[in-house]
Design a protein around this motif. Structure first.
Motif, PDB file in Angstrom:
ATOM      1  N   GLU A 123       9.570  -2.210   3.472  1.00 27.80           N
ATOM      2  CA  GLU A 123       8.134  -2.468   3.452  1.00 27.80           C
ATOM      3  C   GLU A 123       7.816  -3.307   2.221  1.00 27.80           C
ATOM      4  OE1 GLU A 123       5.350   0.904   3.052  1.00 27.80           O
ATOM      5  OE2 GLU A 123       4.474   0.168   4.913  1.00 27.80           O
ATOM      6  N   PRO A 124       8.093  -4.597   2.298  1.00 21.84           N
ATOM      7  CA  PRO A 124       7.942  -5.442   1.123  1.00 21.84           C
ATOM      8  C   PRO A 124       6.482  -5.763   0.823  1.00 21.84           C
ATOM      9  CG  PRO A 124       8.563  -6.773   2.996  1.00 21.84           C
ATOM     10  CD  PRO A 124       8.524  -5.363   3.474  1.00 21.84           C
ATOM     11  N   THR A 125       6.190  -5.898  -0.452  1.00 24.39           N
ATOM     12  CA  THR A 125       4.830  -6.252  -0.845  1.00 24.39           C
ATOM     13  C   THR A 125       4.780  -7.716  -1.254  1.00 24.39           C
ATOM     14  OG1 THR A 125       5.270  -5.638  -3.137  1.00 24.39           O
ATOM     15  CG2 THR A 125       4.352  -3.937  -1.711  1.00 24.39           C
ATOM     16  N   ALA A 126       3.629  -8.310  -1.052  1.00 20.86           N
ATOM     17  CA  ALA A 126       3.442  -9.711  -1.443  1.00 20.86           C
ATOM     18  C   ALA A 126       3.576  -9.855  -2.960  1.00 20.86           C
ATOM     19  CB  ALA A 126       2.081 -10.194  -0.972  1.00 20.86           C
ATOM     20  N   THR A 127       3.026  -8.900  -3.693  1.00 25.07           N
ATOM     21  CA  THR A 127       3.085  -9.015  -5.156  1.00 25.07           C
ATOM     22  C   THR A 127       4.517  -8.895  -5.665  1.00 25.07           C
ATOM     23  OG1 THR A 127       2.671  -6.642  -5.377  1.00 25.07           O
ATOM     24  CG2 THR A 127       0.767  -8.098  -5.545  1.00 25.07           C
ATOM     25  N   GLY A 128       5.340  -8.223  -4.907  1.00 30.42           N
ATOM     26  CA  GLY A 128       6.735  -8.074  -5.307  1.00 30.42           C
ATOM     27  C   GLY A 128       7.588  -9.281  -4.950  1.00 30.42           C
ATOM     28  N   HIS A 129       7.000 -10.257  -4.299  1.00 29.09           N
ATOM     29  CA  HIS A 129       7.779 -11.419  -3.855  1.00 29.09           C
ATOM     30  C   HIS A 129       7.101 -12.735  -4.221  1.00 29.09           C
ATOM     31  CE1 HIS A 129       9.321  -8.030  -1.619  1.00 29.09           C
ATOM     32  NE2 HIS A 129      10.427  -8.701  -1.424  1.00 29.09           N
ATOM     33  N   ILE A 130       6.481 -12.736  -5.380  1.00 30.76           N
ATOM     34  CA  ILE A 130       5.835 -13.970  -5.860  1.00 30.76           C
ATOM     35  C   ILE A 130       6.892 -15.049  -6.097  1.00 30.76           C
ATOM     36  CG2 ILE A 130       4.477 -14.991  -7.733  1.00 30.76           C
ATOM     37  CD1 ILE A 130       2.829 -13.095  -6.057  1.00 30.76           C
ATOM     38  N   VAL A 131       7.995 -14.633  -6.670  1.00 28.52           N
ATOM     39  CA  VAL A 131       9.064 -15.601  -6.981  1.00 28.52           C
ATOM     40  C   VAL A 131       9.575 -16.277  -5.709  1.00 28.52           C
ATOM     41  CG1 VAL A 131      11.402 -15.838  -7.886  1.00 28.52           C
ATOM     42  CG2 VAL A 131       9.756 -14.367  -9.060  1.00 28.52           C
ATOM     43  N   GLU A 132       9.837 -15.466  -4.692  1.00 29.27           N
ATOM     44  CA  GLU A 132      10.337 -16.018  -3.435  1.00 29.27           C
ATOM     45  C   GLU A 132       9.317 -16.974  -2.812  1.00 29.27           C
ATOM     46  OE1 GLU A 132      10.525 -12.928  -4.396  1.00 29.27           O
ATOM     47  OE2 GLU A 132      12.513 -12.101  -3.956  1.00 29.27           O
ATOM     48  N   GLN A 133       8.056 -16.620  -2.953  1.00 27.11           N
ATOM     49  CA  GLN A 133       7.016 -17.462  -2.363  1.00 27.11           C
ATOM     50  C   GLN A 133       6.925 -18.791  -3.104  1.00 27.11           C
ATOM     51  OE1 GLN A 133       3.388 -15.156  -0.961  1.00 27.11           O
ATOM     52  NE2 GLN A 133       4.373 -13.559  -2.159  1.00 27.11           N
ATOM     53  N   ILE A 134       7.003 -18.725  -4.428  1.00 30.67           N
ATOM     54  CA  ILE A 134       6.957 -19.956  -5.212  1.00 30.67           C
ATOM     55  C   ILE A 134       8.157 -20.842  -4.871  1.00 30.67           C
ATOM     56  CG2 ILE A 134       7.201 -20.886  -7.567  1.00 30.67           C
ATOM     57  CD1 ILE A 134       5.439 -18.536  -8.517  1.00 30.67           C
ATOM     58  N   ASP A 135       9.312 -20.230  -4.756  1.00 24.16           N
ATOM     59  CA  ASP A 135      10.514 -20.997  -4.387  1.00 24.16           C
ATOM     60  C   ASP A 135      10.316 -21.716  -3.060  1.00 24.16           C
ATOM     61  OD1 ASP A 135      11.824 -20.232  -6.635  1.00 24.16           O
ATOM     62  OD2 ASP A 135      13.141 -18.756  -5.657  1.00 24.16           O
ATOM     63  N   TRP A 210      -0.941 -15.148 -11.159  1.00 25.97           N
ATOM     64  CA  TRP A 210       0.448 -15.233 -11.601  1.00 25.97           C
ATOM     65  C   TRP A 210       0.723 -16.660 -12.070  1.00 25.97           C
ATOM     66  CZ3 TRP A 210      -1.154 -12.362  -7.464  1.00 25.97           C
ATOM     67  CH2 TRP A 210      -0.770 -11.014  -7.444  1.00 25.97           C
ATOM     68  N   ASN A 211       1.689 -16.769 -12.974  1.00 26.09           N
ATOM     69  CA  ASN A 211       2.094 -18.095 -13.412  1.00 26.09           C
ATOM     70  C   ASN A 211       2.892 -18.779 -12.322  1.00 26.09           C
ATOM     71  OD1 ASN A 211       1.089 -18.635 -15.995  1.00 26.09           O
ATOM     72  ND2 ASN A 211       2.469 -17.071 -16.835  1.00 26.09           N
ATOM     73  N   SER A 212       2.711 -20.081 -12.259  1.00 22.48           N
ATOM     74  CA  SER A 212       3.462 -20.849 -11.283  1.00 22.48           C
ATOM     75  C   SER A 212       3.647 -22.249 -11.840  1.00 22.48           C
ATOM     76  CB  SER A 212       2.687 -20.910  -9.965  1.00 22.48           C
ATOM     77  OG  SER A 212       1.679 -21.904 -10.047  1.00 22.48           O
ATOM     78  N   PRO A 213       4.459 -23.049 -11.186  1.00 19.31           N
ATOM     79  CA  PRO A 213       4.620 -24.432 -11.653  1.00 19.31           C
ATOM     80  C   PRO A 213       3.312 -25.207 -11.623  1.00 19.31           C
ATOM     81  CG  PRO A 213       6.328 -23.853 -10.070  1.00 19.31           C
ATOM     82  CD  PRO A 213       5.344 -22.738 -10.060  1.00 19.31           C
TER      83      PRO A 213
END
Length: 497
Positions: A123-135, A210-213
RNA sequence: GGUCGGAUGGCCGAGUGGCUAGGCUCAGCUCUGCAAAAGCUGCUACAGCGGUUCGAAUCCGCUUUCGACCUCCA
């Protein structure tokens, strides 16, 4: 023996289900946005896909069931003023996003447990996958299908649509979409109106960031499902499920994003459940006709005539095919409650029933009918999960079971083999696949002993034809919700409401 | 406005070109000290109008009507 066919929303037809990896099935279902309490409308997809997941397991698949929690984005708690990051309020007075998200996630889990929905594998959360989303967003930008404007990133739908069938899932044409004259946030930044956000710049007052490029911001709504489904199920996976209202733009966007990122479409079979309506209108925030799960279970809503047990709701939902709209009404729920009680009692009766052991059925016709009804259960499930028909067959079987108990059907009417199949199939479908549970908890030993005593006293009174006493006991118990039943064989059973 | 999907007996609901789904309600009967439960029996519907067909509620067209999506949404 038939094989599983499911209706694929993408091709608009029933297709034979063949998993990518033999023996394994990957299922992704869009989970809730946890900015508010779950309502009756949420019950439908999660119960529907719980049955999908259970049935795949029944068929022998090892299932990975992924259902996300949307806990990031531009939302605020219902009924609470949006609070900003720069306000003068002390830290503890401010709405902490994770506090809100935790509260509603927790309530959602409780609701699902009451509906007897199995927990997903992940049950993944969006907040737990910010890195994957940015990638993933960076990948899409590098491939030339997204662009950055003022700290936000948009997907270039027009460019995508020139090469790929954008709009196929939801059955719409891009040109029509461009006609819309809506005034959406960030509209002026987009190259085209149909473009959607992959990343949004957070305004100063926005708390979730969150920080992002591209500076501080938060992910667009669609990207989380693409990032998380590919991470846990692979770039192409078997089934993606969700409510019909998510077809556009959410699922259409998922297809576009993933197709660019991975070079091919993400999903083999798209499944969409229909809506629950109330007085003919979809139940939803925007209509102000929402019945929360807590209200449903307690009966504390003006539209509710009574409280409804989670199993009654589950049963009611499964009595309707998942692709049909289901109109809520007290009458329908009450009918389901009675029906389910009767069915469950027949199921319990069946567990206690013993077969005389005859190899041949004394009533060949009935025996044959029973075997047909049992065999059809698999056919119905294989035909796009027709739980309504499976349940209808249970109601054909119930009188047979009750008849054997009551003596209207001969004990040896069915062959031993049929009887064994009846027991096994009833249990497999009602309990394991449809996921039904009894309405009442197991009674305590103490209550059982007390009632045995009262039942004995009453039996004695009846023997002496002292019906005043026997009726008194029965009536008093009834007033307290305990129903006594004089069985044909002279025994007395009770049920507690 | 565009796209898509519905309209089934008192109510809820499945479904297929021909073979009474099922549930709830209602009525009658059996069993029963009474009741409840259970069992049996009865209640044959597919929005309207055309068309295709030997035959359509099921296919096609039109009409009426309801809804979903097009915007956060399960």
């Amino acid at each position: 023996m038939s094989e599983l066919h499911i209706y694929n929303s993408y091709t608009r037809q029933k297709e034979k289900f063949e998993s990518i990896t033999p023996g394994y099935a990957g299922l992704y279902v869009c989970g809730p946005t946890v900015s508010g309490e779950s309502h009756l409308g949420h019950a439908r997809p999660y119960i529907t896909f719980d049955v999908v997941q259970r049935y795949l397991r029944h068929l022998g698949y090892k299932v990975r069931y992924v259902r996300n929690i949307t806990d990031a984005g531009h939302f605020e708690e219902e009924g609470r003023e949006a609070e900003d990051k720069v306000s003068e309020k002390a830290k503890l007075e401010k709405l902490e996003p994770m506090e809100m998200v935790h509260k509603y996630t927790s309530l959602f889990h409780k609701g699902m447990a009451m509906f007897n929905c199995d927990e997903p594998s992940i049950e993944p959360t969006a907040t737990g996958h910010i890195v994957e989303q940015i990638d993933m967003i960076q990948d899409i930008i590098s491939k030339g299908y997204a662009y950055e404007v003022n700290g936000s990133v948009y997907f270039d739908v027009t460019k995508y649509a020139a090469e790929y069938p954008y709009g196929k899932l939801s059955g719409r044409v891009l040109e029509d979409q461009l006609e819309t004259t809506r005034d959406l946030d960030g509209q002026d930044e987009k190259r085209n109106k149909a473009d959607f956000a992959l990343w949004k710049k957070a305004p100063p007052e926005h708390i979730m960031r969150w920080n992002s490029p591209w500076g501080e911001g938060f992910p667009g709504w669609h990207i989380e499902c693409s990032a998380m489904s590919s991470k846990y199920l692979g770039e192409t996976f078997d089934i993606h499920g969700g409510g019909m209202d998510l077809q556009f733009p959410h699922h259409e966007s998922e297809i576009a994003q993933s197709t660019i990122a991975h070079g091919h479409p993400p999903v083999r079979y798209w499944m969409h459940n229909n809506m629950i309506t109330i007085n003919g209108k979809k139940m939803g925030k925007s209509y102000n006709n929402v019945i929360k799960l807590s209200e449903l279970f307690s009966g504390s809503h003006p539209l509710l005539a009574q409280a409804y047990h989670p199993m009654v709701v589950r049963f009611n939902i499964l009595q309707t095919h998942y692709r049909s709209t289901l109109d809520f009404s007290n009458e329908a729920l009450q009918a389901s409650e009675k029906a389910f009680r009767r069915l469950w009692e027949a199921y319990e009766t069946l567990q206690k029933l013993a077969h005389p052991g005859n190899e041949n059925a004394s009533d060949a016709e009935l025996d044959s009918k029973v075997n047909t009804w049992l065999a059809e259960c698999a056919d119905f499930m294989n035909d796009d999960l027709n739980t309504a028909k499976v349940i209808a067959n249970f109601f054909e079987l119930a009188p047979v079971i009750n008849g054997i108990k009551g003596g209207q059907v001969k004990a040896d009417a069915l062959s031993a083999a049929t009887f064994v199949a009846l027991k096994a199939t009833f249990s497999a479908y009602l309990v394991d696949i449809l996921g039904m549970e009894p309405l009442q908890e197991e009674q305590s030993d103490k209550l059982d002993k007390v009632l045995s005593l009262l039942i004995d006293i009453r039996k004695d009174a009846k023997k002496r034809k002292d019906f005043a006493t026997s009726d008194l006991i029965r009536n008093q118990l009834a007033e307290n919700g305990i129903l006594l039943k004089d069985e044909k064989d002279g025994s007395v059973s009770y049920s507690v409401n």
